[in-house]
Design an enzyme around this catalytic site. Structure first.
Site, PDB file in Angstrom:
ATOM      1  N   CYS A 235       0.889  -1.176   0.102  1.00  0.00           N
ATOM      2  CA  CYS A 235      -0.020   0.031  -0.030  1.00  0.00           C
ATOM      3  C   CYS A 235       0.946   1.266   0.054  1.00  0.00           C
ATOM      4  O   CYS A 235       0.634   1.927   0.900  1.00  0.00           O
ATOM      5  CB  CYS A 235      -1.004   0.006   1.185  1.00  0.00           C
ATOM      6  SG  CYS A 235      -1.734  -1.572   1.202  1.00  0.00           S
TER       7      CYS A 235
ATOM      8  N   ALA B  45       1.610   3.838  -2.264  1.00  0.00           N
ATOM      9  CA  ALA B  45       1.363   5.352  -2.704  1.00  0.00           C
ATOM     10  C   ALA B  45       1.136   5.978  -1.530  1.00  0.00           C
ATOM     11  O   ALA B  45       0.289   5.475  -0.666  1.00  0.00           O
ATOM     12  CB  ALA B  45       0.465   5.276  -3.733  1.00  0.00           C
ATOM     13  N   PRO B  46       1.576   7.475  -1.324  1.00  0.00           N
ATOM     14  CA  PRO B  46       1.978   8.045  -2.521  1.00  0.00           C
ATOM     15  C   PRO B  46       3.653   7.762  -2.478  1.00  0.00           C
ATOM     16  O   PRO B  46       4.229   8.570  -3.433  1.00  0.00           O
ATOM     17  CB  PRO B  46       1.764   9.634  -2.016  1.00  0.00           C
ATOM     18  CG  PRO B  46       1.597   9.562  -0.635  1.00  0.00           C
ATOM     19  CD  PRO B  46       0.936   8.268  -0.463  1.00  0.00           C
ATOM     20  N   GLY B  47       4.268   7.289  -1.537  1.00  0.00           N
ATOM     21  CA  GLY B  47       5.505   6.915  -1.769  1.00  0.00           C
ATOM     22  C   GLY B  47       6.757   7.494  -0.603  1.00  0.00           C
ATOM     23  O   GLY B  47       7.782   7.363  -0.998  1.00  0.00           O
TER      24      GLY B  47
ATOM     25  N   LYS C   2       7.223   6.642   2.400  1.00  0.00           N
ATOM     26  CA  LYS C   2       7.945   5.744   3.112  1.00  0.00           C
ATOM     27  C   LYS C   2       8.893   5.037   2.182  1.00  0.00           C
ATOM     28  O   LYS C   2      10.257   4.484   2.430  1.00  0.00           O
ATOM     29  CB  LYS C   2       7.093   4.695   3.671  1.00  0.00           C
ATOM     30  CG  LYS C   2       6.136   5.558   4.810  1.00  0.00           C
ATOM     31  CD  LYS C   2       5.228   4.806   5.431  1.00  0.00           C
ATOM     32  CE  LYS C   2       4.423   5.284   6.527  1.00  0.00           C
ATOM     33  NZ  LYS C   2       3.381   6.406   5.641  1.00  0.00           N
TER      34      LYS C   2
ATOM     35  N   ASP D 268       0.990  -1.355  -4.826  1.00  0.00           N
ATOM     36  CA  ASP D 268      -0.461  -0.482  -4.520  1.00  0.00           C
ATOM     37  C   ASP D 268      -1.078  -1.004  -5.671  1.00  0.00           C
ATOM     38  O   ASP D 268      -0.743  -1.281  -6.628  1.00  0.00           O
ATOM     39  CB  ASP D 268      -0.105   0.907  -4.599  1.00  0.00           C
ATOM     40  CG  ASP D 268      -0.978   1.562  -3.905  1.00  0.00           C
ATOM     41  OD1 ASP D 268      -1.067   2.338  -2.784  1.00  0.00           O
ATOM     42  OD2 ASP D 268      -2.036   2.045  -4.629  1.00  0.00           O
TER      43      ASP D 268
ATOM     44  N   ASP E  33      -3.214  -6.115  -5.507  1.00  0.00           N
ATOM     45  CA  ASP E  33      -3.891  -6.025  -4.371  1.00  0.00           C
ATOM     46  C   ASP E  33      -3.016  -6.684  -3.245  1.00  0.00           C
ATOM     47  O   ASP E  33      -2.722  -7.698  -3.300  1.00  0.00           O
ATOM     48  CB  ASP E  33      -5.419  -6.888  -4.363  1.00  0.00           C
ATOM     49  CG  ASP E  33      -6.054  -6.905  -3.010  1.00  0.00           C
ATOM     50  OD1 ASP E  33      -5.331  -6.520  -1.997  1.00  0.00           O
ATOM     51  OD2 ASP E  33      -7.269  -7.116  -2.909  1.00  0.00           O
TER      52      ASP E  33
ATOM     53  N   CYS F 292      -2.428   5.429  10.160  1.00  0.00           N
ATOM     54  CA  CYS F 292      -2.787   6.621  10.769  1.00  0.00           C
ATOM     55  C   CYS F 292      -3.991   6.972  11.187  1.00  0.00           C
ATOM     56  O   CYS F 292      -4.877   7.946  10.820  1.00  0.00           O
ATOM     57  CB  CYS F 292      -2.422   7.840   9.417  1.00  0.00           C
ATOM     58  SG  CYS F 292      -3.560   7.609   8.017  1.00  0.00           S
TER      59      CYS F 292
END
Length: 445
Positions: A258, A260-262, A264, A279, A305, A373
């Site tokens: 998972c 995106a947005p990238g 990490k 992603d 997935d 988050c």
């Protein structure tokens, strides 16, 4: 579509308010995330025609309206004997846009009232209520600030279901502190590839002990020093912590699920890892690829997935699972008005599938970091506890305060990481706080 001749003759600032009203309607009436309406393929078509200053005003206006939505609706309830007209939802939108400018933005009262009345007149169903919009906003200009001072805005600006959960999970004082942290537009956080102190100085900010830097900036991010050179990327100080819990990843294979947005992914690649970024959204991965081109970094990208992806095994896996985002309201003020309590159970089911698959991707002795988050225990510590009960090959590797400078207050008694929006307090509310993240580190036997 607006008539071109009419648009050409309209007063300055009306286009920005009209687009702001459309964006607000998108959140409140159609449950469309604000970011989706601001950028990418789904962006409002009118934004491209605005000058940078008006585009910034549009976003600031919508964000302020969403941060103070509960207070505004309470205030209108004091001034509207019969409530909002049920047959004209644009009336409420025009009132919110107008009142937010009067109460919190440096817009002259008469201009805010006039432009809001014009918004109502331009809508077929709201036009006959333009006099009502004018009268209510004049009362807001005269008495609104005093009435707001008499109410508990902190509680009103958080949906009841969320505040109830936070009081239960963190106590009343911390719950209120979390809600208060959402009232202000936060400064931007950055992760620098090298020499964060130098870039903090150039951007007019400061460096945290964790290594993230923070600055109040003006204008487009792409116009800031260092952007074109790939010297840094935008990443909340809390979001920058989970990748570092993997330790030294130089030369190791790491799957970022998972991704995106990238942000990490960029941390891992910059640290020398061989990263595979997974992603399910090719559009979001394309944005990651563009960022990597700017940063001069490399990673393999896979559209899949993550709950069904077959690969590995890897030395380490980082899973930042999709969640309710209740920890990221500082930067995403639309979230409280998009999510419902029932979403949490549905998301937790997805998270359980993802973490179970992630555990299968690591080598014996490999490390898994799970994070979200979210402030909700069902999406954090309960997900990890459930996995540890079901998969006896995994153990929690406790996080210690000594691992990363400045994280002492974020380490839980269980040895996990928990940041709260009310932490890192500062006299300037824009410079305080961070996203509410949960992270746990597990090792496979």
């Amino acid at each position: 579509m607006a008539d071109p001749a009419a648009v050409a003759s309209e007063p300055p600032g009306l286009a920005a308010r009209r687009i702001a009203a459309d964006l607000l309607d998108g959140v409140l009436r159609r449950r469309r995330p604000l970011d989706e309406q601001l950028d990418g393929a789904g962006a409002h078509p009118g934004l491209a025609a605005l000058a940078d200053r008006d585009r910034a005003l549009t976003r600031a206006l919508v964000a302020m309206a969403l941060r103070r939505l509960g207070s505004l609706r309470h205030l209108f309830g004091l001034f509207l004997e019969r409530g909002f007209p049920a047959d004209a939802p644009r009336v409420e939108t025009a009132l919110i846009i107008g009142a937010a400018q009067i109460l919190w933005l440096e817009v002259p009262d008469h201009a805010a009232v006039d432009l809001a009345v014009r918004l109502a007149r331009a809508d077929r169903r709201a036009a006959r209520y333009s006099g009502l919009v004018n009268a209510v906003l004049r009362r807001v200009a005269q008495h609104g600030a005093q009435r707001l001072a008499e109410i508990d805005s902190t509680a009103l600006n958080t949906p009841d279901w969320l505040m109830t959960r936070w009081v239960q999970n963190f106590g009343a004082d911390t719950a209120r502190a979390i809600a208060a942290a959402h009232a202000h537009e936060p400064a931007l956080d950055f992760t620098a590839q090298r020499d964060p102190a130098q870039w903090a100085a150039r951007l007019g900010g400061r460096v945290f002990p964790t290594g993230s830097l923070r600055a109040v900036v003006h204008g487009p991010v792409s116009a800031l020093p260092g952007y074109g050179d790939g010297a840094w990327w935008v990443q909340d100080a809390a979001a920058a912590l989970p990748a570092r819990l993997l330790g030294d990843v130089h030369g190791k294979t790491v799957a970022d699920l998972c991704a995106a947005p990238g942000g990490k992914t960029a941390q891992l690649a910059a640290a020398g890892a061989h990263v595979t970024a997974v992603d399910r959204s090719d559009a979001r991965l394309d944005r990651l690829r563009q960022n990597f081109a700017r940063l001069g970094l490399a990673a393999e990208t896979v559209v899949a997935d993550a709950a069904e992806w077959q690969a590995g095994p890897f030395d380490a896996v980082l899973l930042d699972a999709p969640c309710s985002s209740t920890g990221a309201i500082r930067r995403h003020p639309d979230m409280p008005w998009l999510k419902r309590a029932s979403d949490i159970a549905a998301l937790a089911a997805v998270q359980r599938r993802l973490i179970a698959r992630a555990a299968e991707l690591i080598k014996p002795g490999g490390v898994l970091v799970y994070c979200t988050c979210s402030l909700e225990p069902e999406e954090g510590i309960e997900i990890v506890a459930d996995l540890l009960t079901r998969d006896t090959r995994l153990l929690r590797r406790q996080i210690s305060a000594a691992e990363i400078p400045g994280i002492g207050e974020f380490v839980t008694p269980e040895g996990d990481l928990r940041t709260l929006p009310c932490q890192l307090a500062d006299a300037d509310p824009r410079m305080g706080g961070l996203d509410g993240f949960y992270a746990a580190r597990l090792v496979r036997l």
